[in-house]
Scaffold this active site. Structure first.
Site, PDB file in Angstrom:
ATOM      1  N   ALA A 164     -10.764  -6.705  18.307  1.00  0.00           N
ATOM      2  CA  ALA A 164      -9.807  -7.329  19.241  1.00  0.00           C
ATOM      3  C   ALA A 164      -8.369  -6.975  18.873  1.00  0.00           C
ATOM      4  O   ALA A 164      -7.428  -7.462  19.483  1.00  0.00           O
ATOM      5  CB  ALA A 164      -9.992  -8.851  19.256  1.00  0.00           C
ATOM      6  N   GLY A 165      -8.209  -6.143  17.855  1.00  0.00           N
ATOM      7  CA  GLY A 165      -6.869  -5.700  17.459  1.00  0.00           C
ATOM      8  C   GLY A 165      -6.476  -4.433  18.203  1.00  0.00           C
ATOM      9  O   GLY A 165      -7.134  -4.027  19.171  1.00  0.00           O
ATOM     10  N   PHE A 166      -5.439  -3.807  17.734  1.00  0.00           N
ATOM     11  CA  PHE A 166      -4.874  -2.639  18.437  1.00  0.00           C
ATOM     12  C   PHE A 166      -5.855  -1.466  18.506  1.00  0.00           C
ATOM     13  O   PHE A 166      -6.368  -1.104  19.580  1.00  0.00           O
ATOM     14  CB  PHE A 166      -3.568  -2.264  17.715  1.00  0.00           C
ATOM     15  CG  PHE A 166      -2.990  -0.926  18.062  1.00  0.00           C
ATOM     16  CD1 PHE A 166      -2.931  -0.480  19.381  1.00  0.00           C
ATOM     17  CD2 PHE A 166      -2.471  -0.108  17.063  1.00  0.00           C
ATOM     18  CE1 PHE A 166      -2.378   0.757  19.695  1.00  0.00           C
ATOM     19  CE2 PHE A 166      -1.915   1.121  17.364  1.00  0.00           C
ATOM     20  CZ  PHE A 166      -1.881   1.562  18.678  1.00  0.00           C
ATOM     21  N   THR A 180      -7.169 -13.447  14.523  1.00  0.00           N
ATOM     22  CA  THR A 180      -5.943 -13.858  13.836  1.00  0.00           C
ATOM     23  C   THR A 180      -4.783 -13.670  14.816  1.00  0.00           C
ATOM     24  O   THR A 180      -5.005 -13.251  15.962  1.00  0.00           O
ATOM     25  CB  THR A 180      -5.677 -12.968  12.605  1.00  0.00           C
ATOM     26  OG1 THR A 180      -5.341 -11.647  13.062  1.00  0.00           O
ATOM     27  CG2 THR A 180      -6.886 -12.913  11.675  1.00  0.00           C
ATOM     28  N   THR A 205      -6.076   4.519   5.938  1.00  0.00           N
ATOM     29  CA  THR A 205      -4.728   4.906   6.344  1.00  0.00           C
ATOM     30  C   THR A 205      -4.124   5.972   5.427  1.00  0.00           C
ATOM     31  O   THR A 205      -4.470   6.048   4.239  1.00  0.00           O
ATOM     32  CB  THR A 205      -3.825   3.643   6.322  1.00  0.00           C
ATOM     33  OG1 THR A 205      -2.456   4.036   6.360  1.00  0.00           O
ATOM     34  CG2 THR A 205      -4.019   2.835   5.053  1.00  0.00           C
ATOM     35  N   ASP A 206      -3.179   6.727   5.969  1.00  0.00           N
ATOM     36  CA  ASP A 206      -2.455   7.707   5.148  1.00  0.00           C
ATOM     37  C   ASP A 206      -1.651   7.029   4.040  1.00  0.00           C
ATOM     38  O   ASP A 206      -1.289   7.657   3.049  1.00  0.00           O
ATOM     39  CB  ASP A 206      -1.536   8.587   6.014  1.00  0.00           C
ATOM     40  CG  ASP A 206      -0.517   7.821   6.858  1.00  0.00           C
ATOM     41  OD1 ASP A 206      -0.464   6.579   6.773  1.00  0.00           O
ATOM     42  OD2 ASP A 206       0.230   8.489   7.607  1.00  0.00           O
ATOM     43  N   GLU A 207      -1.385   5.714   4.212  1.00  0.00           N
ATOM     44  CA  GLU A 207      -0.553   5.015   3.222  1.00  0.00           C
ATOM     45  C   GLU A 207      -1.210   4.935   1.846  1.00  0.00           C
ATOM     46  O   GLU A 207      -0.527   4.693   0.856  1.00  0.00           O
ATOM     47  CB  GLU A 207      -0.207   3.607   3.717  1.00  0.00           C
ATOM     48  CG  GLU A 207       0.604   3.628   4.984  1.00  0.00           C
ATOM     49  CD  GLU A 207       1.456   2.381   5.169  1.00  0.00           C
ATOM     50  OE1 GLU A 207       1.762   1.706   4.172  1.00  0.00           O
ATOM     51  OE2 GLU A 207       1.806   2.099   6.328  1.00  0.00           O
ATOM     52  N   TYR A 209      -0.103  -3.818   1.164  1.00  0.00           N
ATOM     53  CA  TYR A 209      -1.053  -3.440   2.224  1.00  0.00           C
ATOM     54  C   TYR A 209      -1.802  -2.173   1.825  1.00  0.00           C
ATOM     55  O   TYR A 209      -3.039  -2.116   1.847  1.00  0.00           O
ATOM     56  CB  TYR A 209      -0.304  -3.220   3.545  1.00  0.00           C
ATOM     57  CG  TYR A 209      -1.082  -2.383   4.556  1.00  0.00           C
ATOM     58  CD1 TYR A 209      -2.206  -2.888   5.189  1.00  0.00           C
ATOM     59  CD2 TYR A 209      -0.676  -1.070   4.861  1.00  0.00           C
ATOM     60  CE1 TYR A 209      -2.922  -2.114   6.094  1.00  0.00           C
ATOM     61  CE2 TYR A 209      -1.385  -0.299   5.770  1.00  0.00           C
ATOM     62  CZ  TYR A 209      -2.506  -0.815   6.388  1.00  0.00           C
ATOM     63  OH  TYR A 209      -3.216  -0.037   7.274  1.00  0.00           O
ATOM     64  N   THR A 251      -4.347  -2.642  -0.947  1.00  0.00           N
ATOM     65  CA  THR A 251      -5.634  -3.256  -0.566  1.00  0.00           C
ATOM     66  C   THR A 251      -6.500  -2.256   0.204  1.00  0.00           C
ATOM     67  O   THR A 251      -7.722  -2.253   0.065  1.00  0.00           O
ATOM     68  CB  THR A 251      -5.434  -4.536   0.281  1.00  0.00           C
ATOM     69  OG1 THR A 251      -4.692  -4.231   1.466  1.00  0.00           O
ATOM     70  CG2 THR A 251      -4.715  -5.611  -0.528  1.00  0.00           C
ATOM     71  N   LYS A 252      -5.862  -1.401   1.003  1.00  0.00           N
ATOM     72  CA  LYS A 252      -6.644  -0.389   1.721  1.00  0.00           C
ATOM     73  C   LYS A 252      -7.224   0.637   0.744  1.00  0.00           C
ATOM     74  O   LYS A 252      -8.363   1.079   0.896  1.00  0.00           O
ATOM     75  CB  LYS A 252      -5.786   0.318   2.773  1.00  0.00           C
ATOM     76  CG  LYS A 252      -5.323  -0.561   3.925  1.00  0.00           C
ATOM     77  CD  LYS A 252      -6.454  -1.115   4.773  1.00  0.00           C
ATOM     78  CE  LYS A 252      -7.155  -0.063   5.599  1.00  0.00           C
ATOM     79  NZ  LYS A 252      -8.185  -0.680   6.494  1.00  0.00           N
ATOM     80  N   HIS A 292       9.818   1.177   0.467  1.00  0.00           N
ATOM     81  CA  HIS A 292       9.656   1.868   1.750  1.00  0.00           C
ATOM     82  C   HIS A 292       9.418   3.354   1.509  1.00  0.00           C
ATOM     83  O   HIS A 292      10.332   4.085   1.124  1.00  0.00           O
ATOM     84  CB  HIS A 292      10.918   1.663   2.587  1.00  0.00           C
ATOM     85  CG  HIS A 292      10.743   1.982   4.032  1.00  0.00           C
ATOM     86  ND1 HIS A 292      11.748   1.860   4.948  1.00  0.00           N
ATOM     87  CD2 HIS A 292       9.658   2.409   4.729  1.00  0.00           C
ATOM     88  CE1 HIS A 292      11.299   2.204   6.142  1.00  0.00           C
ATOM     89  NE2 HIS A 292      10.035   2.543   6.035  1.00  0.00           N
TER      90      HIS A 292
END
Ligand code: NAD
Length: 309
Positions: A9-11, A36, A123-125, A147, A150-151, A273
């Site tokens: 239900a997210g993006f 959420t 993710t690339d992060e 974030y 955790t990924k 960042h």
């Protein structure tokens, strides 16, 4: 093919549900989502009036529920996550809970099930920043915000279950997505809304941070490619090579909606960042996938979607 889609239900998850139902007649989907602040049934509008999709409201950390839902499906696609970096800096607890523990609960359930594929959406992060060149799938993980950490933790858990339990896992690591159904707190929807309303467009630091952008439909096609044809135990980067500074993203949006560039306001940078992310996607491209949307085309479509705000 029966698929359990968590976070549907997210993006990106909801775009994936729409894409799969539109593309295949023989696919059967169950969406598990805790709804959420980031998830919404509205994102699934038009998909729940078919017997090929059912929605279950629930938490990926709920072991009994997850075991029940994983039992009997052919594949799990794990989108469920806390996904906003800024929020993870203020409070990382829900990130550890959903992104790490939630993945572990899913993996435990998958061990007892007869799955063809467990697709972890990452993710690339997880690679951290890169000032020159691009990251390949075997590069070390160097997450630099909670974030991303955790990924990365979830990715390592997935790989460990593949090694120790022989789980048929694949991992995708995608660059920044944009397109319809994204929460208003994220960069592109926020910039569009503010540009249209005549409000200021806040950009961190000097605006020089570079991200690679993919239109969400291209990502859904890539996820589908990896789900169907990815090799067990492999990681696949998903990206486009379309790099943009945040400042240029803001300028493009302002220009397309015919707002004023004076609305763009540089604000204090956020801690940790990352300056630039970039992915080498040759592995995925060798499977026949390539992006079909340019940033320019995708942003025009996205602006049309959000414009009535
Ligand atoms: P999102 O925040 O829009 O959606 C996350 C969904 O997960 C929401 O519907 C939310 O309700 C649900 N959820 C959260 N906690 C849950 C829980 N405990 N149990 C069940 N459901 C829960 O995120 P998104 O942007 O669609 O990202 C989806 C996935 O793709 C994430 O795993 C994210 O890390 C990854 N990803 C996103 C991007 C991006 O640019 N958005 C890029 C690369 C990877």
């Amino acid at each position: 093919m029966e698929i359990l889609v968590t976070g549907g239900a997210g993006f990106i998850g909801s775009n994936f549900v729409h894409y799969m139902l539109k593309t295949y007649d023989d696919v059967q989907l169950t969406t598990l989502d805790a709804l959420t602040y980031a998830g919404s049934r509205d994102n699934l509008e038009g998909t729940l009036d078919t017997a090929r999709h059912r929605f279950v409201e629930g938490d990926v950390c709920n072991r009994e529920l997850v075991a029940d839902l994983v039992d009997g499906v052919d594949a799990v696609v794990n989108f469920a996550a806390e996904s906003h970096v800024d929020r993870s800096i203020n409070d990382s607890k829900p990130f550890v809970k959903t992104n790490v523990e939630g993945t572990q609960v899913l993996l435990d359930a998958a061990v007892g099930a007869d799955l063809d594929r467990f697709l972890q959406v990452s993710t690339d992060e997880v690679y951290g920043e890169i000032l020159d060149g691009s990251f390949g799938e075997t590069d070390p993980l160097n997450p630099r915000n909670p974030y991303a950490a955790t990924k990365a933790g979830a990715d390592l858990l997935v790989q460990s279950y593949q090694e120790t339990h022989d789980l048929p896992t694949v991992i995708t690591r995608t660059c920044n997505n944009f397109g319809p159904r994204q929460h208003q707190e994220k960069l592109i929807p926020k910039l569009i809304r503010n540009a249209v309303r005549g409000d200021r467009l806040p950009i961190y630091g000097d605006g020089s941070n570079v991200r690679e952008w993919i239109y969400v439909e291209d990502n859904c096609r890539a996820l589908d490619t990896v789900l169907r044809s990815g090799e067990i135990g492999e990681v696949y980067n998903i990206g486009t090579g379309e790099e943009m500074t945040n400042l240029n993203v803001a300028k493009t949006i302002v220009d397309v909606v015919d707002a004023s560039r004076d609305q763009i306001t540089l604000v204090e940078d956020r801690p940790g960042h990352d300056q630039r992310y970039a992915l080498d996607t040759s592995k995925l491209e060798s499977m026949g996938w390539e992006p079909t949307w340019s940033f320019e085309e995708g942003i025009r479509e996205t602006i049309e979607y959000y414009r009535p705000v």
